[in-house]
Design an enzyme around this catalytic site. Sequence first.
Site, PDB file in Angstrom:
ATOM      1  N   MET A   1       0.863  -1.177   0.000  1.00 49.37           N
ATOM      2  CA  MET A   1       0.000   0.000   0.000  1.00 49.37           C
ATOM      3  C   MET A   1       0.895   1.221   0.000  1.00 49.37           C
ATOM      4  SD  MET A   1      -3.156   0.131  -0.208  1.00 49.37           S
ATOM      5  CE  MET A   1      -4.226   1.547  -0.238  1.00 49.37           C
TER       6      MET A   1
ATOM      7  N   GLU B   1       1.366   5.564  -0.556  1.00 50.79           N
ATOM      8  CA  GLU B   1       0.679   6.749  -0.024  1.00 50.79           C
ATOM      9  C   GLU B   1      -0.578   7.062  -0.809  1.00 50.79           C
ATOM     10  OE1 GLU B   1       1.347  11.498   0.617  1.00 50.79           O
ATOM     11  OE2 GLU B   1       2.952  10.318  -0.275  1.00 50.79           O
ATOM     12  N   PHE B   2      -0.526   6.754  -2.090  1.00 54.69           N
ATOM     13  CA  PHE B   2      -1.641   7.176  -2.938  1.00 54.69           C
ATOM     14  C   PHE B   2      -2.577   6.035  -3.320  1.00 54.69           C
ATOM     15  CE2 PHE B   2      -0.217  11.406  -3.392  1.00 54.69           C
ATOM     16  CZ  PHE B   2       1.180  11.356  -3.361  1.00 54.69           C
ATOM     17  N   GLY B   3      -2.235   4.845  -2.904  1.00 50.77           N
ATOM     18  CA  GLY B   3      -3.102   3.721  -3.235  1.00 50.77           C
ATOM     19  C   GLY B   3      -2.321   2.426  -3.253  1.00 50.77           C
ATOM     20  N   GLU B   4      -2.938   1.430  -3.846  1.00 52.93           N
ATOM     21  CA  GLU B   4      -2.332   0.105  -3.848  1.00 52.93           C
ATOM     22  C   GLU B   4      -1.085   0.036  -4.720  1.00 52.93           C
ATOM     23  OE1 GLU B   4      -5.515  -2.245  -5.282  1.00 52.93           O
ATOM     24  OE2 GLU B   4      -6.344  -2.631  -3.282  1.00 52.93           O
TER      25      GLU B   4
ATOM     26  N   LYS C   1       2.085   1.210  -9.219  1.00 54.79           N
ATOM     27  CA  LYS C   1       1.501   2.054  -8.165  1.00 54.79           C
ATOM     28  C   LYS C   1       0.340   2.784  -8.786  1.00 54.79           C
ATOM     29  CE  LYS C   1       5.506   3.205  -5.334  1.00 54.79           C
ATOM     30  NZ  LYS C   1       6.261   4.310  -4.733  1.00 54.79           N
TER      31      LYS C   1
ATOM     32  N   ASP D   1      15.384  11.144   2.318  1.00 56.27           N
ATOM     33  CA  ASP D   1      14.683  10.085   3.061  1.00 56.27           C
ATOM     34  C   ASP D   1      15.378   8.751   2.810  1.00 56.27           C
ATOM     35  OD1 ASP D   1      11.240   8.842   3.195  1.00 56.27           O
ATOM     36  OD2 ASP D   1      12.830   8.920   4.702  1.00 56.27           O
TER      37      ASP D   1
HETATM   38  P1  AMP Z   1       5.900   2.814  -1.632  1.00 55.61           P
HETATM   39  O1  AMP Z   1       4.688   3.570  -1.909  1.00 55.61           O
HETATM   40  O2  AMP Z   1       6.961   3.068  -2.571  1.00 55.61           O
HETATM   41  O3  AMP Z   1       6.342   2.973  -0.258  1.00 55.61           O
HETATM   42  O4  AMP Z   1       5.522   1.266  -1.772  1.00 55.61           O
HETATM   43  C1  AMP Z   1       4.578   0.574  -0.993  1.00 55.61           C
HETATM   44  C2  AMP Z   1       4.930  -0.872  -0.880  1.00 55.61           C
HETATM   45  O5  AMP Z   1       5.049  -1.460  -2.119  1.00 55.61           O
HETATM   46  C3  AMP Z   1       6.227  -1.086  -0.164  1.00 55.61           C
HETATM   47  O6  AMP Z   1       6.010  -1.969   0.896  1.00 55.61           O
HETATM   48  C4  AMP Z   1       7.170  -1.672  -1.153  1.00 55.61           C
HETATM   49  O7  AMP Z   1       7.824  -2.754  -0.598  1.00 55.61           O
HETATM   50  C5  AMP Z   1       6.281  -2.134  -2.269  1.00 55.61           C
HETATM   51  N1  AMP Z   1       6.886  -1.730  -3.533  1.00 55.61           N
HETATM   52  C6  AMP Z   1       6.990  -0.502  -4.040  1.00 55.61           C
HETATM   53  N2  AMP Z   1       7.622  -0.508  -5.190  1.00 55.61           N
HETATM   54  C7  AMP Z   1       7.957  -1.783  -5.443  1.00 55.61           C
HETATM   55  C8  AMP Z   1       8.648  -2.426  -6.497  1.00 55.61           C
HETATM   56  N3  AMP Z   1       9.151  -1.757  -7.534  1.00 55.61           N
HETATM   57  N4  AMP Z   1       8.824  -3.753  -6.424  1.00 55.61           N
HETATM   58  C9  AMP Z   1       8.354  -4.446  -5.376  1.00 55.61           C
HETATM   59  N5  AMP Z   1       7.681  -3.882  -4.350  1.00 55.61           N
HETATM   60  C10 AMP Z   1       7.491  -2.572  -4.386  1.00 55.61           C
END
Ligand code: AMP
Length: 911
Positions: free
Chosen positions: A586, A588-591, A610, A703
């Site tokens: 999940m 910040e903006f969705g699944e 995303k 960050d």
């Molecule tokens: P984020 O919004 O970037 O924090 O992503 C939310 C969740 O999705 C996190 O727990 C990440 O582990 C997973 N995630 C984001 N991008 C990827 C990616 N390129 N490959 C695998 N998992 C991802």
Amino acid sequence: MNRCSQWTPSQFIMDEKNVPIRTYQVCNVLEPNQNNWLRTDWIPRSGAQRVYVEVKFTLRDCNSLPGVTGTCKETFNLYYHESNEDRESYIKESSFIKVDTVAADESFTQVDVGDRIMKLNTEVRDVKVTTRKGFYLAFQDVGACIALVSVRVFYKTCPLTIRNLATFPDTVTGADTSSLVEVRGSCVNQSEEREEPKMYCGADGEWLVPIGGCLCNPGYQEKSGTCKACSVGFYKAKSSDPGCSKCPPHSHSVRDGATVCDCHSGFFRADSDPPSMACTQPPSAPQQLISVVNETSVVLEWAPPRRLGGRSDTSYSLECLICQTGSSGSHLCLPCGSDVLFSPGQTGLKTTRVVVSELRAHTHYTFIVHAHNGVSQASGAGAAQSVSVTLTTNQAAPSPVSFIQATDVTRHSLSLAWQQPDRPNGVILEYEVKFYEKDQRERSYRIMRTFSRSVDVTGLNPLTVYVFHVRARTAAGYGEFSAPFEFSTNSDPFPLIGEGVNSAFLLLSISGVGILLLISAAVFIISRRRSKYSKTKQDSEEEKHLNPGVKIYVDPFTYEDPDQAIHEFAKEIDVSSIHIERVIGMGEFGEVCSGRLRVQGKREIYVAIKSLKAGYSDKQRRDFLSEASIMGQFDHPNIIRLEGVVTRCKPLMIITEYMENGSLDAFLRKHDGQFTVIQLVGMLRGIASGMKYLSDMSYVHRDLAARNILVNSNLVCKVSDFGLSRVLEDDPEAAYTTRIPIRWTAPEAIAYRKFTTASDVWSYGIVMWEVVSYGERPYWDMNNQDVIKAMEEGYRLPAPMDCPVVLHQLMLDCWERERAERPTFSQILNMLDKLIRNPGTLRRTGGDRPTATMLESGVGSEVCVSVVPQVCMPEWSMCVWLQSIGLERYRDTLAAAGYTSLDSLLALTHQ
Ligand code: AMP
């Protein structure tokens, strides 16, 4: 009587009973136009309103009078005149009001008023006299032969009477024949009103319609309309009781008029007992008290008292005392306190069994069971009605933690705190926190242990509800887990704590490590020697090697039209070429989903997708796409690669390469202790390389943290999450204090928002620490304020367990107060390369496992209980493997030396 005109008083004559009487007579029957008046004296009214006039008279029959003509009459008239004057000498005729014309019922056939016995007529008339104090009566003769024998004037009263124990006084009747006089009665002696006593006095002097009445007071009963006292041995408790009753058993009365009978000595009456109830006694003591101790609970059971005292309201109460024997051998007992639980209760017990729980472990207790009944209090009953038992509780585990609260929530972390269990039952050695995603139930859960009453749980998925249970451990073992407490991560993109993702990872085998060491050795031989990282020189060399042309990052927010920025830096992807497979997190903006992307002319690849959830604002759209605009400008093996965006249809999507092992922090936690130092350094090298690239592009990440590093199936680490700089830009004030990831941020960035590559270097030092400690939370459970204070005072994180001294030294370099003193990413990269080339330098570690003092100072450790997937060596090509550890540039050197496969590398010796 006042005589006037022709009325004359007679001699005494005899009435019909031969009683001599005197009369007033008139008999002018022979002369016409007679008008002869006879008037009485003033008659006082005396409160009467209607008076009765009884006239006794004789009247001659005209026919019986010889020679009498038409002038003879056989009637006379009765008049009255009301007056306050009792001595009116002259009253006009016209002042009199006629009452009636009176005729005789019987008339004489013979006139003989001399010595003859007469027949009397009696006529009664009533007159209303209400206006004056008294009145006069007058008799008018109009030519009859009459003798007035008597005139009796009277009024009527309802006589004094007692009805329903109320006295009604003598009452004058009303003015009219139909009127009733309402009279209120008064209760007789020793009686009280039951309901207002009332009666009506009728015109004829009779009492009508009795209402209400009185009742004899307590101690008295009715006898012939009066209230008489109850005699000795009897009582009457209430006025409504019908009469006096005999005293109930075990009681007596010694005086007349008793309202209650006194109990015989040794017998009692409860306040709620009716006076009619026999006097009773308190119960004897409960019998056969037995106790069964179960850790810190005790079951107490007893039998009812032998004597119940003649009552059926026996109840029990428990006294709980903690008893200690003093050094002098004295015995001191104190009440147990309010935290002890009694089931079903401590007092007013109707049952003969109680479970006492929440007792202290290993403690001497005395329990006293008292038997009570309704007269216990009245009797002042004490020890005679009780039985006691003394016992010692056992060792017991702590009671459950009753409340957990979230003190800090971010997208990927939750800070929790709780209170010590109500009943620790000993010294708490540690707490265990069990948690899992709510949706997952307990299929897969994690456990963390901590010595303090708080913990920072990191590596959580955003906007996900987690269920937490906490339990405490003492020498007696673990207590029960607390009830479940649910907390949700949010979408805050500024996590103040680390993040993690659970995913499978293919671990490198020991042979892989060997290969790496050999490679390092080979590289060491082949390449020219570099003893130390020398800042300026190496910087320029690296830059030349990796960044021949200097490209500068463009802030997408400088574009007025965000769509222009996105289309400049990101490729628009046709949504039909995306195949979404499953949700992996999940954002910040969705699944965030994983899926496949097949772009025409290219092979299908795995991607992360995303999406921007529906109902977004313009600002959210801009923020969402800005990450893609930033990412799209980068092209580096250690920076997450943007595949493209979907902006032409909804939902908006950002497509990036798929990183099978998710976030680095969670990945490390999941594989705690499973990597060699070289592997860890390999990861750090990748991150440093990515960061060097970013710093070369003048991009400040702000960050950098293990949670924002993604790991692919080849163990390659890539920097991701390019959101913070954007938000800080947007939200200067609020972000400054609340959204900065304090633990990862350099002091100058915290203090005055001086975010530079040097502050990213500080963060990189923290990431190093996270990596070497396998995802430990920096500064453990210290709060942010304390972290800042500690930094100011020069405190720095100690070397994690088994951390090579050189790595810790590099960390400390990154944490130089003066940012100019910190190494650049280029220098860090060189340093790491050197370490990889000289694995021996990594052998010296600062110490063993964390010391006891460190643990006591609040170090939280995390234990992964989910199943670790089978470790296997991937079928890597030499090239892929070198790339994955960031040494791909040595490929040619190695190839030239004949090392083209991993097998051949295994055969490589130090020489
Ligand atoms: P984020 O919004 O970037 O924090 O992503 C939310 C969740 O999705 C996190 O727990 C990440 O582990 C997973 N995630 C984001 N991008 C990827 C990616 N390129 N490959 C695998 N998992 C991802």
